[in-house]
Scaffold this motif. Structure first.
Motif, mmCIF file in Angstrom:
data_model
loop_
_atom_site.group_PDB
_atom_site.id
_atom_site.type_symbol
_atom_site.label_atom_id
_atom_site.label_comp_id
_atom_site.label_asym_id
_atom_site.label_seq_id
_atom_site.Cartn_x
_atom_site.Cartn_y
_atom_site.Cartn_z
ATOM 1 N N LYS A 287 0.855 -1.186 0.000
ATOM 2 C CA LYS A 287 0.000 0.000 0.000
ATOM 3 C C LYS A 287 0.893 1.239 0.000
ATOM 4 C CE LYS A 287 -3.804 2.144 2.580
ATOM 5 N NZ LYS A 287 -4.654 2.031 3.793
ATOM 6 N N HIS A 289 2.611 4.698 0.628
ATOM 7 C CA HIS A 289 2.612 5.688 1.699
ATOM 8 C C HIS A 289 3.658 6.748 1.354
ATOM 9 C CE1 HIS A 289 2.254 7.405 5.736
ATOM 10 N NE2 HIS A 289 3.574 7.519 5.704
ATOM 11 N N ASP A 334 -6.482 15.783 -0.688
ATOM 12 C CA ASP A 334 -7.821 15.218 -0.496
ATOM 13 C C ASP A 334 -8.650 15.326 -1.767
ATOM 14 O OD1 ASP A 334 -10.056 14.244 1.342
ATOM 15 O OD2 ASP A 334 -10.887 16.150 0.670
ATOM 16 N N GLN A 337 -7.335 12.805 -4.367
ATOM 17 C CA GLN A 337 -7.668 11.417 -4.051
ATOM 18 C C GLN A 337 -9.155 11.127 -4.137
ATOM 19 O OE1 GLN A 337 -5.527 10.858 -0.150
ATOM 20 N NE2 GLN A 337 -4.981 8.916 -1.115
ATOM 21 N N LYS A 372 -6.071 5.011 -2.293
ATOM 22 C CA LYS A 372 -5.949 4.374 -0.978
ATOM 23 C C LYS A 372 -4.623 4.696 -0.285
ATOM 24 C CE LYS A 372 -8.867 0.457 -2.359
ATOM 25 N NZ LYS A 372 -8.923 -1.009 -2.548
ATOM 26 N N THR A 374 -1.705 6.606 1.805
ATOM 27 C CA THR A 374 -1.711 7.429 3.017
ATOM 28 C C THR A 374 -0.550 8.415 2.966
ATOM 29 O OG1 THR A 374 -0.418 5.737 4.166
ATOM 30 C CG2 THR A 374 -2.817 5.666 4.425
ATOM 31 N N ASP A 376 1.816 11.373 5.322
ATOM 32 C CA ASP A 376 2.254 12.137 6.493
ATOM 33 C C ASP A 376 2.777 13.471 5.994
ATOM 34 O OD1 ASP A 376 1.658 10.369 8.527
ATOM 35 O OD2 ASP A 376 3.542 9.284 8.292
ATOM 36 N N GLU A 394 -1.742 13.039 9.303
ATOM 37 C CA GLU A 394 -1.888 11.904 8.415
ATOM 38 C C GLU A 394 -3.242 11.945 7.731
ATOM 39 O OE1 GLU A 394 -1.511 7.045 8.337
ATOM 40 O OE2 GLU A 394 -1.192 8.144 10.184
ATOM 41 N N ILE A 395 -3.231 11.710 6.425
ATOM 42 C CA ILE A 395 -4.462 11.680 5.640
ATOM 43 C C ILE A 395 -4.682 10.256 5.178
ATOM 44 C CG2 ILE A 395 -5.646 12.564 3.606
ATOM 45 C CD1 ILE A 395 -3.816 14.946 3.687
ATOM 46 N N ARG A 396 -5.860 9.752 5.376
ATOM 47 C CA ARG A 396 -6.169 8.372 4.948
ATOM 48 C C ARG A 396 -7.308 8.413 3.941
ATOM 49 N NH1 ARG A 396 -3.546 4.678 7.961
ATOM 50 N NH2 ARG A 396 -2.753 5.348 9.997
#
Length: 396
Positions: A287, A289, A334, A337, A372, A374, A376, A394-396
């Motif tokens: 995933k 990051h 944001d 994504q 998906k 993530t 920092d 952190e953005i998820r």
């Protein structure tokens, strides 16, 4: 002697054949300085608008030379099934051959951009006369009006937009998008195009009617148009565009307005300089990051706080500046994504460079993987000699 004479004659003939070969007289050409693209009135057509300079009348804004019109530009439009067809149709009422080598900017309407710009990229990159340094932008207004709006400082509107782009690094509210980086992103498998937004705003003040503030429309360069593939998917506002520029360009400076530490009703103007961005990718549990680290120096250039700017005030201002810059970055991530599902911030480039093997199996599904991923985000600002601990989000 005879052979020498024949050789001399041959050289003279060669020189006479090569001299002025391909010469084009300026008074036989229509020198284009700006282009507008829009959807035509007829179905499945495109409207091409061109701004043509009048060399005899472009020497100044006041007073035309003898025999001149006084207007520095001449704007015309034509429609066609394709861009090339529309340009050929310009020849029906343009007395000169359209010449592209001096073009500054290409402005597309958002409806045209939403239908797809593949034809536009193909045509303007194949045209040997067009410079790849020509700026490219999208507008919510009529492109023919944008490229024909004369500003108060420049005689030729196309040149005015060119100067807006050239000085854009000072303001930092829109990407410096040209044909070269548009084609690069368009052909890339790891990033998506993003173009600057230009629009008409009633900001100019007439010298004849100064009491009518905003009576003259001016071209504004702020914001950006995000793409997925060759289609525009939406807008980024000026704050989101500021966050975007940390990843696309090296910002030389920028102004942020923050609230005073002791009074939220008053404001401080802070100029940040020499911002440095570092993006470190990782691939835990298959995933993506990304750790984003931004460092910048800053100065307080205007204070409405009515207090001495001591060490405590500077430290609190640093925190506010860090949080505000971080918020801009979080906002554009944001939107990329969750709203547009488009990696126009070049995270795919960073991931591909570090994980070339994993990229081969991930590039076909990168849109899903990017959605998906993530993040920092850490921002560290330094106002004069003050130092403050970076804040992470952190953005998820």
């Amino acid at each position: 002697m005879k052979r020498a004479a024949v050789l001399l004659l041959s050289l003279l003939l060669l020189l006479s054949q090569t001299a002025c070969l391909g010469l084009r007289q300026i008074n036989e050409l229509a020198l284009v300085t700006a282009v507008g693209l829009d959807i035509g009135d007829k179905p499945d057509t495109v409207r091409v608008s061109v701004q043509i300079i009048r060399p005899a009348d472009a020497r100044g804004q006041t007073g035309a030379p003898s025999g001149g019109t006084g207007q520095p530009i001449y704007s015309i439009s034509a429609e066609g099934s394709t861009i090339f067809d529309a340009i050929r149709n310009l020849g029906r009422f343009s007395s000169r051959r359209v010449y592209w080598a001096h073009n500054f900017v290409i402005v597309m309407h958002e409806d045209y951009a939403k239908k797809g710009i593949e034809e536009m990229v193909d045509f303007f990159t194949r045209n040997h006369e067009l410079r790849m340094s020509s700026w490219v932008a999208v507008t919510p207004d009529r492109p023919d009006e944008v490229i024909a709006t004369i500003t108060g400082l420049e005689v030729v509107p196309g040149e005015a937009i060119d100067r807006l782009f050239r000085n854009n690094h000072i303001v930092g509210r829109a990407p410096a998008s040209n044909m070269m980086n548009l084609e690069e992103a368009f052909l890339s498998s790891s990033t998506e195009p993003v173009l600057a937004k230009v629009s008409l705003k009633p900001r100019g003040i007439s010298n004849k009617k100064p009491e009518e503030h905003g009576s003259l429309e001016q071209v504004e360069l702020a914001g950006a148009a995000a793409f997925h593939g060759d289609k525009m998917v939406g807008w980024l506002n000026s704050k989101e565009a500021r966050g975007l520029l940390f990843f696309l360009e090296r910002l030389s400076s920028g102004i942020e307005v923050v609230r005073c530490p002791n009074n939220n009703s008053e404001k401080l103007s802070v100029e940040f300089k020499e911002a440095r961005t570092k993006v470190t990718p990782s691939f835990p549990n298959n995933k993506p990051h990304f750790r984003i680290q931004i460092k910048t120096n800053a100065d307080i250039v205007e204070s409405g706080c009515g207090i001495n700017l001591d060490q405590e005030v500077r430290l609190e201002t640093q925190k506010k500046l860090e949080n505000q810059l971080k918020q801009n970055i979080m906002s554009v991530i944001d939107k990329a994504q969750n709203n547009y599902h488009s990696d126009f911030m070049k995270f795919g480039d960073v991931f591909r460079n570090k994980y070339p093997t994993e990229w081969q199996s991930s590039k076909k599904n990168w849109d899903l993987m990017f959605a998906k991923a993530t993040f920092d985000v850490e921002v560290k600002a330094s106002i004069r000699s003050g130092v403050v601990k970076a804040v992470g989000t952190e953005i998820r």
